[in-house]
Design a protein around this motif. Structure first.
Motif, PDB file in Angstrom:
ATOM      1  N   LEU A 180       7.341 -11.104  21.221  1.00  0.00           N
ATOM      2  CA  LEU A 180       8.137 -12.116  20.510  1.00  0.00           C
ATOM      3  C   LEU A 180       9.412 -11.529  19.913  1.00  0.00           C
ATOM      4  CD1 LEU A 180       5.281 -14.037  18.664  1.00  0.00           C
ATOM      5  CD2 LEU A 180       6.681 -14.889  20.554  1.00  0.00           C
ATOM      6  N   LEU A 181       9.347 -10.284  19.459  1.00  0.00           N
ATOM      7  CA  LEU A 181      10.495  -9.660  18.804  1.00  0.00           C
ATOM      8  C   LEU A 181      11.511  -9.071  19.777  1.00  0.00           C
ATOM      9  CD1 LEU A 181       8.767  -7.766  15.855  1.00  0.00           C
ATOM     10  CD2 LEU A 181      10.013  -9.937  15.770  1.00  0.00           C
ATOM     11  N   HIS A 182      11.083  -8.707  20.975  1.00  0.00           N
ATOM     12  CA  HIS A 182      11.952  -8.029  21.941  1.00  0.00           C
ATOM     13  C   HIS A 182      13.288  -8.739  22.178  1.00  0.00           C
ATOM     14  CE1 HIS A 182      13.062  -5.335  25.144  1.00  0.00           C
ATOM     15  NE2 HIS A 182      13.276  -6.389  25.926  1.00  0.00           N
ATOM     16  N   PRO A 183      13.300 -10.052  22.376  1.00  0.00           N
ATOM     17  CA  PRO A 183      14.581 -10.730  22.637  1.00  0.00           C
ATOM     18  C   PRO A 183      15.556 -10.712  21.444  1.00  0.00           C
ATOM     19  CG  PRO A 183      12.730 -12.151  23.217  1.00  0.00           C
ATOM     20  CD  PRO A 183      12.175 -10.964  22.517  1.00  0.00           C
ATOM     21  N   LEU A 184      15.073 -10.387  20.255  1.00  0.00           N
ATOM     22  CA  LEU A 184      15.931 -10.410  19.065  1.00  0.00           C
ATOM     23  C   LEU A 184      16.817  -9.172  18.938  1.00  0.00           C
ATOM     24  CD1 LEU A 184      13.400 -11.851  16.469  1.00  0.00           C
ATOM     25  CD2 LEU A 184      15.117 -13.083  17.803  1.00  0.00           C
ATOM     26  N   ASN A 185      16.514  -8.122  19.704  1.00  0.00           N
ATOM     27  CA  ASN A 185      17.296  -6.874  19.677  1.00  0.00           C
ATOM     28  C   ASN A 185      17.506  -6.342  18.268  1.00  0.00           C
ATOM     29  OD1 ASN A 185      17.643  -6.712  22.500  1.00  0.00           O
ATOM     30  ND2 ASN A 185      19.248  -8.263  22.379  1.00  0.00           N
ATOM     31  N   LEU A 186      16.436  -6.234  17.511  1.00  0.00           N
ATOM     32  CA  LEU A 186      16.497  -5.727  16.145  1.00  0.00           C
ATOM     33  C   LEU A 186      16.547  -4.205  16.138  1.00  0.00           C
ATOM     34  CD1 LEU A 186      13.734  -8.017  14.620  1.00  0.00           C
ATOM     35  CD2 LEU A 186      16.204  -8.311  14.392  1.00  0.00           C
ATOM     36  N   HIS A 187      16.944  -3.642  15.013  1.00  0.00           N
ATOM     37  CA  HIS A 187      16.921  -2.191  14.827  1.00  0.00           C
ATOM     38  C   HIS A 187      15.466  -1.731  14.926  1.00  0.00           C
ATOM     39  CE1 HIS A 187      17.062   1.674  12.731  1.00  0.00           C
ATOM     40  NE2 HIS A 187      18.351   1.702  13.089  1.00  0.00           N
ATOM     41  N   PRO A 188      15.195  -0.568  15.549  1.00  0.00           N
ATOM     42  CA  PRO A 188      13.810  -0.111  15.724  1.00  0.00           C
ATOM     43  C   PRO A 188      12.987  -0.042  14.438  1.00  0.00           C
ATOM     44  CG  PRO A 188      15.288   1.237  17.035  1.00  0.00           C
ATOM     45  CD  PRO A 188      16.152   0.325  16.207  1.00  0.00           C
ATOM     46  N   VAL A 189      13.599   0.389  13.341  1.00  0.00           N
ATOM     47  CA  VAL A 189      12.856   0.464  12.075  1.00  0.00           C
ATOM     48  C   VAL A 189      12.500  -0.944  11.598  1.00  0.00           C
ATOM     49  CG1 VAL A 189      12.993   1.133   9.637  1.00  0.00           C
ATOM     50  CG2 VAL A 189      13.895   2.663  11.409  1.00  0.00           C
ATOM     51  N   GLN A 190      13.430  -1.850  11.718  1.00  0.00           N
ATOM     52  CA  GLN A 190      13.188  -3.241  11.326  1.00  0.00           C
ATOM     53  C   GLN A 190      12.104  -3.859  12.215  1.00  0.00           C
ATOM     54  OE1 GLN A 190      16.621  -5.772  11.749  1.00  0.00           O
ATOM     55  NE2 GLN A 190      15.972  -7.091  10.066  1.00  0.00           N
ATOM     56  N   VAL A 224       4.181  -3.861   4.201  1.00  0.00           N
ATOM     57  CA  VAL A 224       3.744  -2.731   5.011  1.00  0.00           C
ATOM     58  C   VAL A 224       3.638  -1.524   4.094  1.00  0.00           C
ATOM     59  CG1 VAL A 224       4.362  -1.166   6.892  1.00  0.00           C
ATOM     60  CG2 VAL A 224       4.814  -3.615   7.110  1.00  0.00           C
ATOM     61  N   LEU A 225       2.511  -0.831   4.161  1.00  0.00           N
ATOM     62  CA  LEU A 225       2.328   0.398   3.394  1.00  0.00           C
ATOM     63  C   LEU A 225       2.577   1.582   4.314  1.00  0.00           C
ATOM     64  CD1 LEU A 225      -1.019  -0.424   1.566  1.00  0.00           C
ATOM     65  CD2 LEU A 225       1.300  -0.714   0.700  1.00  0.00           C
ATOM     66  N   VAL A 226       3.271   2.577   3.812  1.00  0.00           N
ATOM     67  CA  VAL A 226       3.507   3.792   4.578  1.00  0.00           C
ATOM     68  C   VAL A 226       2.361   4.750   4.309  1.00  0.00           C
ATOM     69  CG1 VAL A 226       5.070   5.731   4.950  1.00  0.00           C
ATOM     70  CG2 VAL A 226       6.001   3.478   4.388  1.00  0.00           C
ATOM     71  N   ARG A 227       1.790   5.274   5.375  1.00  0.00           N
ATOM     72  CA  ARG A 227       0.701   6.249   5.249  1.00  0.00           C
ATOM     73  C   ARG A 227       1.303   7.643   5.298  1.00  0.00           C
ATOM     74  NH1 ARG A 227      -4.022   5.051   9.317  1.00  0.00           N
ATOM     75  NH2 ARG A 227      -4.782   6.878   8.238  1.00  0.00           N
ATOM     76  N   LYS A 228       1.103   8.409   4.223  1.00  0.00           N
ATOM     77  CA  LYS A 228       1.586   9.788   4.155  1.00  0.00           C
ATOM     78  C   LYS A 228       0.462  10.689   3.701  1.00  0.00           C
ATOM     79  CE  LYS A 228       6.139   8.453   2.426  1.00  0.00           C
ATOM     80  NZ  LYS A 228       7.045   8.634   1.301  1.00  0.00           N
ATOM     81  N   LYS A 229       0.599  11.962   4.000  1.00  0.00           N
ATOM     82  CA  LYS A 229      -0.399  12.917   3.518  1.00  0.00           C
ATOM     83  C   LYS A 229      -0.337  13.050   2.005  1.00  0.00           C
ATOM     84  CE  LYS A 229      -0.649  15.402   7.796  1.00  0.00           C
ATOM     85  NZ  LYS A 229      -1.924  15.771   8.295  1.00  0.00           N
ATOM     86  N   THR A 230       0.822  12.747   1.422  1.00  0.00           N
ATOM     87  CA  THR A 230       0.962  12.869  -0.025  1.00  0.00           C
ATOM     88  C   THR A 230       0.305  11.721  -0.785  1.00  0.00           C
ATOM     89  OG1 THR A 230       3.123  11.783   0.082  1.00  0.00           O
ATOM     90  CG2 THR A 230       3.101  14.210   0.120  1.00  0.00           C
ATOM     91  N   ASN A 231      -0.015  10.624  -0.119  1.00  0.00           N
ATOM     92  CA  ASN A 231      -0.698   9.518  -0.793  1.00  0.00           C
ATOM     93  C   ASN A 231      -2.121   9.358  -0.266  1.00  0.00           C
ATOM     94  OD1 ASN A 231      -0.204   8.332   1.664  1.00  0.00           O
ATOM     95  ND2 ASN A 231       0.874   6.554   0.868  1.00  0.00           N
TER      96      ASN A 231
END
Length: 150
Positions: A106-116, A51-58
């Motif tokens: 699919l991910l909802h039942p896994l209760n992962l951290h929001p960032v993850q 995953v690439l992060v989109r920022k104004k600096t890049n």
């Protein structure tokens, strides 16, 4: 970079003889992140890449924030094209409707951290987009008369 129809891209890929060597890249372009997926060497299976992060600096690598997804993707590709570093590549657009929602379900039942969850969702949305393209193109290649051109 040259925009071509989905079937044209696949035909060009087949005719180049690079089908067994080259890979296809799928992008899920969002407001903050771009999920990346890559095909296997046989171009039959899509796998998450990063995953690439989109920022104004890049800004040289990422496009500005856009009002709609269609404009967002087109402008992102245009910004990449303007760098001149991808002139030998062809690209196409592929419908990504509901890919993020499917992954989210699919991910909802896994209760992962929001960032993850967000990182995984972006990667696997790109997988869904690329896999949908690969599946239809292989079906088309097997029986061209049965599938209408997008």
């Amino acid at each position: 970079m040259k925009l071509v129809k989905p079937i044209e891209l696949f035909q060009k890929f087949l005719n180049s003889g690079s089908m067994e060597q080259g890979r296809l890249l799928g992008l899920d372009v969002g407001h903050k992140y771009v999920g990346l997926a890559v095909s296997d060497t046989c171009n039959k299976i899509a796998s998450p890449l990063s995953v690439l992060v989109r920022k104004k600096t890049n800004i040289d690598l990422m496009a500005k924030d856009f009002r709609t997804l269609a404009a967002q993707v087109r402008l992102f590709v245009e910004d990449l094209r303007k760098t001149g570093k991808l002139d030998d590549l062809s690209y196409t657009y592929w419908d990504e409707n509901y890919t993020s929602k499917c992954v989210e379900a699919l991910l909802h039942p896994l209760n992962l951290h929001p960032v993850q969850t967000k990182t995984i969702m972006d990667k696997f949305a790109a997988v869904g987009i690329l896999q949908g393209y690969l599946d239809l193109m292989h079906r088309w290649n097997s029986n061209p008369g049965d599938i209408s051109e997008r």
